[in-house]
Motif scaffolding. Structure first.
Motif, PDB file in Angstrom:
ATOM      1  N   PRO A  60     -11.887  12.413  47.561  1.00 20.45           N
ATOM      2  CA  PRO A  60     -11.141  13.563  48.060  1.00 20.45           C
ATOM      3  C   PRO A  60      -9.686  13.186  48.366  1.00 20.45           C
ATOM      4  O   PRO A  60      -9.374  12.015  48.601  1.00 20.45           O
ATOM      5  N   ALA A  61      -8.818  14.168  48.350  1.00 18.41           N
ATOM      6  CA  ALA A  61      -7.419  13.937  48.713  1.00 18.41           C
ATOM      7  C   ALA A  61      -7.351  13.663  50.213  1.00 18.41           C
ATOM      8  O   ALA A  61      -7.965  14.367  51.011  1.00 18.41           O
ATOM      9  N   ARG A  62      -6.633  12.618  50.570  1.00 22.56           N
ATOM     10  CA  ARG A  62      -6.511  12.195  51.966  1.00 22.56           C
ATOM     11  C   ARG A  62      -5.046  12.095  52.343  1.00 22.56           C
ATOM     12  O   ARG A  62      -4.207  11.749  51.521  1.00 22.56           O
ATOM     13  N   ARG A  63      -4.738  12.355  53.592  1.00 19.33           N
ATOM     14  CA  ARG A  63      -3.369  12.134  54.072  1.00 19.33           C
ATOM     15  C   ARG A  63      -3.135  10.673  54.393  1.00 19.33           C
ATOM     16  O   ARG A  63      -2.021  10.196  54.307  1.00 19.33           O
ATOM     17  N   ALA A  64      -4.175   9.951  54.751  1.00 16.25           N
ATOM     18  CA  ALA A  64      -4.052   8.533  55.101  1.00 16.25           C
ATOM     19  C   ALA A  64      -4.401   7.658  53.900  1.00 16.25           C
ATOM     20  O   ALA A  64      -5.497   7.764  53.346  1.00 16.25           O
ATOM     21  N   ARG A  65      -3.464   6.813  53.495  1.00 13.79           N
ATOM     22  CA  ARG A  65      -3.732   5.899  52.386  1.00 13.79           C
ATOM     23  C   ARG A  65      -4.903   4.984  52.693  1.00 13.79           C
ATOM     24  O   ARG A  65      -5.693   4.661  51.821  1.00 13.79           O
ATOM     25  N   SER A  66      -4.996   4.561  53.950  1.00 13.63           N
ATOM     26  CA  SER A  66      -6.081   3.656  54.335  1.00 13.63           C
ATOM     27  C   SER A  66      -7.443   4.304  54.120  1.00 13.63           C
ATOM     28  O   SER A  66      -8.394   3.637  53.704  1.00 13.63           O
ATOM     29  N   GLN A  67      -7.561   5.589  54.360  1.00 12.93           N
ATOM     30  CA  GLN A  67      -8.838   6.272  54.161  1.00 12.93           C
ATOM     31  C   GLN A  67      -9.160   6.389  52.670  1.00 12.93           C
ATOM     32  O   GLN A  67     -10.309   6.247  52.270  1.00 12.93           O
ATOM     33  N   ALA A  68      -8.146   6.610  51.843  1.00 16.76           N
ATOM     34  CA  ALA A  68      -8.369   6.653  50.395  1.00 16.76           C
ATOM     35  C   ALA A  68      -8.840   5.288  49.896  1.00 16.76           C
ATOM     36  O   ALA A  68      -9.741   5.198  49.055  1.00 16.76           O
ATOM     37  N   ARG A  69      -8.267   4.200  50.431  1.00 16.57           N
ATOM     38  CA  ARG A  69      -8.708   2.862  50.046  1.00 16.57           C
ATOM     39  C   ARG A  69     -10.143   2.609  50.504  1.00 16.57           C
ATOM     40  O   ARG A  69     -10.927   1.980  49.796  1.00 16.57           O
ATOM     41  N   THR A  70     -10.499   3.112  51.692  1.00 17.68           N
ATOM     42  CA  THR A  70     -11.870   2.972  52.184  1.00 17.68           C
ATOM     43  C   THR A  70     -12.835   3.726  51.277  1.00 17.68           C
ATOM     44  O   THR A  70     -13.915   3.224  50.960  1.00 17.68           O
ATOM     45  N   ASP A  71     -12.469   4.916  50.840  1.00 13.52           N
ATOM     46  CA  ASP A  71     -13.294   5.678  49.900  1.00 13.52           C
ATOM     47  C   ASP A  71     -13.545   4.856  48.624  1.00 13.52           C
ATOM     48  O   ASP A  71     -14.664   4.807  48.120  1.00 13.52           O
ATOM     49  N   ALA A  72     -12.496   4.204  48.135  1.00 17.05           N
ATOM     50  CA  ALA A  72     -12.615   3.403  46.911  1.00 17.05           C
ATOM     51  C   ALA A  72     -13.565   2.218  47.136  1.00 17.05           C
ATOM     52  O   ALA A  72     -14.390   1.931  46.285  1.00 17.05           O
ATOM     53  N   GLU A  73     -13.439   1.546  48.259  1.00 21.93           N
ATOM     54  CA  GLU A  73     -14.307   0.407  48.544  1.00 21.93           C
ATOM     55  C   GLU A  73     -15.764   0.851  48.666  1.00 21.93           C
ATOM     56  O   GLU A  73     -16.659   0.178  48.173  1.00 21.93           O
ATOM     57  N   LYS A  74     -16.012   1.979  49.304  1.00 22.87           N
ATOM     58  CA  LYS A  74     -17.374   2.494  49.432  1.00 22.87           C
ATOM     59  C   LYS A  74     -17.950   2.835  48.055  1.00 22.87           C
ATOM     60  O   LYS A  74     -19.135   2.661  47.806  1.00 22.87           O
ATOM     61  N   HIS A  75     -17.108   3.340  47.167  1.00 21.28           N
ATOM     62  CA  HIS A  75     -17.572   3.674  45.821  1.00 21.28           C
ATOM     63  C   HIS A  75     -17.993   2.428  45.054  1.00 21.28           C
ATOM     64  O   HIS A  75     -18.991   2.437  44.338  1.00 21.28           O
ATOM     65  N   LYS A  76     -17.256   1.330  45.229  1.00 21.26           N
ATOM     66  CA  LYS A  76     -17.537   0.111  44.485  1.00 21.26           C
ATOM     67  C   LYS A  76     -18.781  -0.619  44.982  1.00 21.26           C
ATOM     68  O   LYS A  76     -19.393  -1.360  44.231  1.00 21.26           O
ATOM     69  N   THR A  77     -19.192  -0.401  46.212  1.00 27.32           N
ATOM     70  CA  THR A  77     -20.374  -1.083  46.727  1.00 27.32           C
ATOM     71  C   THR A  77     -21.634  -0.307  46.341  1.00 27.32           C
ATOM     72  O   THR A  77     -21.657   0.921  46.424  1.00 27.32           O
ATOM     73  N   PRO A  78     -22.678  -1.028  45.914  1.00 32.82           N
ATOM     74  CA  PRO A  78     -23.916  -0.344  45.462  1.00 32.82           C
ATOM     75  C   PRO A  78     -24.704   0.283  46.590  1.00 32.82           C
ATOM     76  O   PRO A  78     -24.620   0.047  47.704  1.00 32.82           O
TER      77      PRO A  78
END
Length: 49
Positions: free
Chosen positions: A31-49
């Motif tokens: 999702p679109a986020r105002r916080a870059r850190s939250q977008a990076r957290t979304d990406a890390e969660k996606h990469k973990t099984p």
């Protein structure tokens, strides 16, 4: 096998105006986020099984 999964799921963040969104080479996007850190957290969660 783990290396192959990592190569298939290469994530980046993209900014558009005030929003940042995580995307992956597999076609996933967060999702679109105002916080870059939250977008990076979304990406890390996606990469973990």
């Amino acid at each position: 096998m783990a290396q192959q999964d990592e190569l298939e799921h290469r994530t980046t963040t993209t900014e558009k105006g005030r929003f940042c969104m995580a995307t992956c080479t597999c076609g996933w996007h967060g999702p679109a986020r105002r916080a870059r850190s939250q977008a990076r957290t979304d990406a890390e969660k996606h990469k973990t099984p």
